[in-house]
Each structure stands twice: as C-alpha cells, then as structure tokens.
Design an enzyme around this catalytic site. Structure first.
Site, PDB file in Angstrom:
ATOM      1  N   LEU A  60       3.802   6.624  -2.092  1.00  0.00           N
ATOM      2  CA  LEU A  60       5.057   7.197  -2.543  1.00  0.00           C
ATOM      3  C   LEU A  60       5.127   7.398  -4.059  1.00  0.00           C
ATOM      4  O   LEU A  60       5.881   8.239  -4.531  1.00  0.00           O
ATOM      5  CB  LEU A  60       6.206   6.066  -2.191  1.00  0.00           C
ATOM      6  CG  LEU A  60       6.408   6.534  -0.560  1.00  0.00           C
ATOM      7  CD1 LEU A  60       7.140   5.063  -0.142  1.00  0.00           C
ATOM      8  CD2 LEU A  60       7.487   7.437  -0.494  1.00  0.00           C
TER       9      LEU A  60
ATOM     10  N   PHE B  85       0.917  -1.389  -0.206  1.00  0.00           N
ATOM     11  CA  PHE B  85       0.055  -0.070   0.041  1.00  0.00           C
ATOM     12  C   PHE B  85       0.837   1.277  -0.103  1.00  0.00           C
ATOM     13  O   PHE B  85       0.278   2.321  -0.454  1.00  0.00           O
ATOM     14  CB  PHE B  85      -0.904   0.017   1.101  1.00  0.00           C
ATOM     15  CG  PHE B  85      -0.353   0.673   2.319  1.00  0.00           C
ATOM     16  CD1 PHE B  85       0.635  -0.335   3.228  1.00  0.00           C
ATOM     17  CD2 PHE B  85      -0.516   1.912   2.790  1.00  0.00           C
ATOM     18  CE1 PHE B  85       1.184   0.314   4.385  1.00  0.00           C
ATOM     19  CE2 PHE B  85       0.206   2.239   4.133  1.00  0.00           C
ATOM     20  CZ  PHE B  85       0.844   1.437   4.820  1.00  0.00           C
ATOM     21  N   LYS B  86       2.214   1.081   0.304  1.00  0.00           N
ATOM     22  CA  LYS B  86       2.985   2.307   0.304  1.00  0.00           C
ATOM     23  C   LYS B  86       3.184   3.241  -1.014  1.00  0.00           C
ATOM     24  O   LYS B  86       3.566   4.201  -1.105  1.00  0.00           O
ATOM     25  CB  LYS B  86       4.356   1.974   0.861  1.00  0.00           C
ATOM     26  CG  LYS B  86       4.352   1.537   2.383  1.00  0.00           C
ATOM     27  CD  LYS B  86       5.652   1.429   2.985  1.00  0.00           C
ATOM     28  CE  LYS B  86       5.400   1.229   4.593  1.00  0.00           C
ATOM     29  NZ  LYS B  86       4.798  -0.009   5.089  1.00  0.00           N
ATOM     30  N   ASP B  87       2.747   2.337  -2.190  1.00  0.00           N
ATOM     31  CA  ASP B  87       2.752   2.901  -3.260  1.00  0.00           C
ATOM     32  C   ASP B  87       1.893   3.941  -3.431  1.00  0.00           C
ATOM     33  O   ASP B  87       1.931   4.948  -4.098  1.00  0.00           O
ATOM     34  CB  ASP B  87       2.349   1.795  -4.510  1.00  0.00           C
ATOM     35  CG  ASP B  87       3.622   0.845  -4.609  1.00  0.00           C
ATOM     36  OD1 ASP B  87       4.770   1.217  -4.501  1.00  0.00           O
ATOM     37  OD2 ASP B  87       3.362  -0.198  -5.000  1.00  0.00           O
TER      38      ASP B  87
END
Ligand SMILES: *Cc1c(COP(=O)(O)O)cnc(C)c1O
Length: 466
Positions: A116, A111-113
C-alpha cells in the site's frame, strides 16, 4: 504488458488502467497475460542487491514501459523510505534452518505496507500524469485501513474514505487510522459490523453517480493487481539472502484472502526455486479444507485471535483457480457462479492434483496459536504475533525437508495484537516501536455515521477536495 480477466469476458487493460480498476467488468480479477520469467543466471546476478534495486528488477517487466524506468525507480524509492529497518525485510532465525521474514517494519506494522505504500505513490503518479483525481473508498476490520491511509495521506490526487465498524476495532488499530489528520483522509466509524461496512462500499461502487463529474472510486483491497505485484519482491529478497538460486527455499504464509501466498506462487513461476509453499490458516480454514479434502465450502465467519485472517472466502483464490484450470475463463466463470449460488466449489481431479503439488496446508486453533507464541518465546525470546505464529507452526508441521531453509512470513508486529500476546503469558504489554510511542496521546479525528448509504454518499460528497 496486457492484463486479462480470470472470467475471460472483460476487455484486456494496460498496466495503468489495471491499477485504477478493481474488479473486471465480468466480475473476474485481472492477471498478467504472460508472466515474466527470470533465468537462473539472472537471479544469481541479483545476490546482495538492496531491497529497492531488487524491487525494480522484479517489478519492471510487469510495468513494461508504461512508466519510464527512472520514474518507476523513484516511486519504489519513496515507497520504501518509510520503513524503519534499512534491510526493509530483515530475516531473523528462530530454529534450525527456520527463519522469520519480518514484514512489519513499515509505518503501520503489518506487511500490507509493502503493497500500500507502493500503491499510494503509484496512484498519485498515474493520476498526476492524467490530470485526474479519484476517491479511494474501502472498508476495514483493521490492518488494511491503516495501511491504505498511510499509503494515501500524502497523495495530491486522492481523497481517501475508510469505513470501520464503530467500537469494534482495537484501540491500536483505530488510532493508527484516526490520528492521521491530513485533509484528504476521512475515517468513518459506522454504526454496524464489518459486513455492513463492506455492503455500503459495494453499493457505492455499483452506483457512482453521487460523485462530482470526472471522479471515480478506486479500490485498494487485495484484488488490486499492484498489491500482489509488490509482494512478489520479498520472496526474491529472502530467498537470495539464504542462497537461492543455488539452493531451494521454502515459505510458510499466514493466509486470509490468498494475496500474499499467491505472490509467492508467482515468484516460483517466475523462476525462483521454491521447494514448499505452506498455506497457514486459522479456524476460518476454507483453503486448508480445499487443499486437504477438496472441500471449498463457505462456512460462517469465526472470530479468532488472528483477526486479519478471519475470512469466509479467499478472494484471490480465483486467480489461482484460473491457472489451475489452464487459464480457461469460461470454466472459471461457471465455477464462480456455481460457488455463488451453492456456497460450494468442487475442483476437478487434475486441478486439485496440481494444487496439492503446489501447496501444503495446515490449520491452527486459537489455543494452538497461543501455545506457539509461548514456546517460541521460551526458546528464543523472540515474540511472534498471532498471525505469524500460525505460519511458524504450519511450517513445522508440514515441513518435508529439514535441509531446505524455511522462511515464515511475519505479517504483523506483536504490539498490534497485545491480547494474544498476553494470553501466551510471556509479555504483559508488547511495546510499540519508537515512532508510535505517542500513539495514545495523539489527536483523533473521525466521523460516526449510521448504517445508511445516503448518509455515506452525502458525507463523501461534502468532503471531497475540489
Ligand atoms: C492481511 C493479513 C494477512 C492475510 O493476508 P492475505 O494476503 O489476505 O492472505 C495475514 N496477516 C496479517 C497481519 C494481515 O494483516
């Protein structure tokens, strides 16, 4: 829109400066001075909007004119163009009124996409406008590094250096970072552990005199406000898909540094009717202990099957404390200083009561995590990653009302964590998605360095583009 520090003693900043600033100069974290609020009618009018259009509606009040609308729309469009699924954040049903929000459709499968990809494009836009270049420096134990590299690989004005502990990240995680071969991307395998990596990063931020004139370091860890902001969107997206604002929706969130669930709390305060917010932790359970028994005590790190949630202290919890204490920066400064020296933070009665009204919490062991992966696969043939499995079981355990849809945030694709999946005994080797099938045959480039600040500085100095 101005941004203020949770410790009340740093200058207020505008949006662009907040994106470029990590910690405030008083040690606090930046938060918006006022939270935008959307009416029931306004939220209702967003039903059916594609993800990117909704993202613009949710994000633009935070940017509040610092970036022209057309430019912000373009940044949002390119940020989510790398997601495979055209819903960007699709929902899958795994039980009665129980849904999985797949937040792993981005380029690095976590989910960090969401944050970021957006932060990378936002940085490049702000820097181009200011005719400035920066150096992104970070340490990773896995997911953050690859997402940050993917976010910055095409940035003209960013050189990115990511440290990981040599031979201590999984092969998938390392290759996701080291097979990115753009000339502005530098992976450093440090002979040391994750703490050593973090200490070198901290020391570099403290004295940046080794950088060429005009360059500064930028942090892309979850204390960066822009990351939190981007994560608010998918709460709205999922809730609208399931009938909000005409009905309430609950969310369960696998939690480490408290960034993701803090975004959910903000969505609620911005007008989204959220019934329950569940904090799901592994055995690194400081948040569960805090909500359950006012025991916010630092304990040694435990290595679990859900490594992206292996933390001792949740850095974004300070943002929550700020609200729980009626935004009194002096009190937060005292509390955090006390915590730093004693390793213990005790909430006063009223803030504790508020926290307990806002959040449910639950903790899972590795054995329980594996059991959930197995159970869900047996009943639905849907494969959970270990982080997501913790969220699902926390939801099932703490759920107050079966009539309210429960959305469990799926924070990673199961192929990223094959060990846990294998231990659950269902699938031998969860397949990587199509675009990563050749991950193990791609060329790698990385530099192994000793645990030395001087070596790191020299390496960065040599590799910054003019
Ligand atoms: C980073 C991460 C988390 C924890 O998110 P926080 O915002 O730190 O609470 C959970 N699951 C996965 C897979 C992650 O990469």
């Amino acid at each position: 829109m101005k941004y203020i520090s949770t410790r009340g003693a740093a200058p207020a900043l505008g949006f662009e400066d907040v994106v470029l600033t990590g910690l405030a100069s008083d040690g606090g974290l930046y938060v918006p001075e006022h939270l935008p609020h959307f009416s029931h009618a306004e939220i209702a009018s967003w039903a059916g909007l594609p993800y990117r259009e909704l993202a613009f509606n949710v994000i633009s009040p935070f940017v509040a004119g610092a970036i022209p609308d057309e430019d912000l729309k373009r940044i949002i469009d390119v940020s989510y163009s790398t997601f495979r699924h055209n819903a960007i954040a699709p929902l899958v049903q795994t039980g009665h009124n129980e849904w999985i929000l797949e937040l792993f459709q981005g380029p690095t499968l976590a989910f960090k996409d969401f944050a970021l990809q957006f932060l990378g494009h936002l940085l490049d836009y702000i820097l181009a406008k200011r005719q400035q270049k920066v150096v992104v420096l970070g340490a990773t134990s896995g997911d953050t590094g690859s997402a940050a590299i993917e976010g910055c690989r095409r940035c003209e004005n960013v050189d990115i250096f990511i440290l990981h502990p040599h031979q201590r990240v999984s092969d998938v995680q390392r290759r996701q970072m080291t097979t990115v071969l753009e000339p502005n991307v530098h992976n450093i395998a440090l002979r040391g552990n994750f703490d050593d990596c973090q200490n070198l990063v901290k020391a570099s931020f403290a004295d940046q005199s080794f950088l060429p004139a005009g360059r500064q370091l930028v942090a892309v860890n979850s204390i960066n406000w822009a990351r939190i902001m981007a994560q608010i969107v998918y709460y709205f997206y999922a809730a609208l898909a399931l009938g909000a604002p005409h009905r309430k929706i609950s969310f369960s969130v696998p939690t480490g540094n408290f960034g993701d669930i803090f975004a959910g709390y903000l969505a609620q305060r911005m007008g989204l009717p959220i019934e329950q917010l569940v904090i799901a932790t592994n055995s690194n359970d400081i948040l569960h202990r805090c909500i359950g028994g006012n025991d916010h005590t630092r304990k040694p790190l435990l290595h679990s099957l859900s490594p992206s949630m292996d933390i001792m202290v949740s850095s974004n919890f300070e943002r929550m404390l700020f609200d729980l204490y009626d935004r009194d920066g002096d009190q937060i400064r005292q509390l955090m200083e006390e915590f730093k020296s004693s390793g213990r933070l005790t909430l006063a009665a009223e803030p504790l009561r508020r926290a307990q009204n806002l959040f449910s919490s639950h903790r899972l062991s590795d054995e329980e995590t594996i059991a959930v992966i197995r159970e869900v696969f047996e009943s639905t043939e849907y494969l959970l990653d270990p982080h997501t499995a913790i969220g699902v079981q926390a939801a099932r355990t703490t759920r107050k009302d079966a009539a309210t849809p429960m959305v469990c945030l799926a924070t990673a694709h199961p192929a990223k964590f094959p060990d846990a999946v294998r231990q659950a005994g269902q699938v031998q080797n969860p397949a990587l998605p199509h675009h990563m099938q050749d991950l193990f045959t791609r060329d790698e480039r990385y530099q192994v360095l000793d645990d030395s600040l001087e070596h790191l500085k020299t390496f960065i100095g040599k590799n910054i583009r003019a």
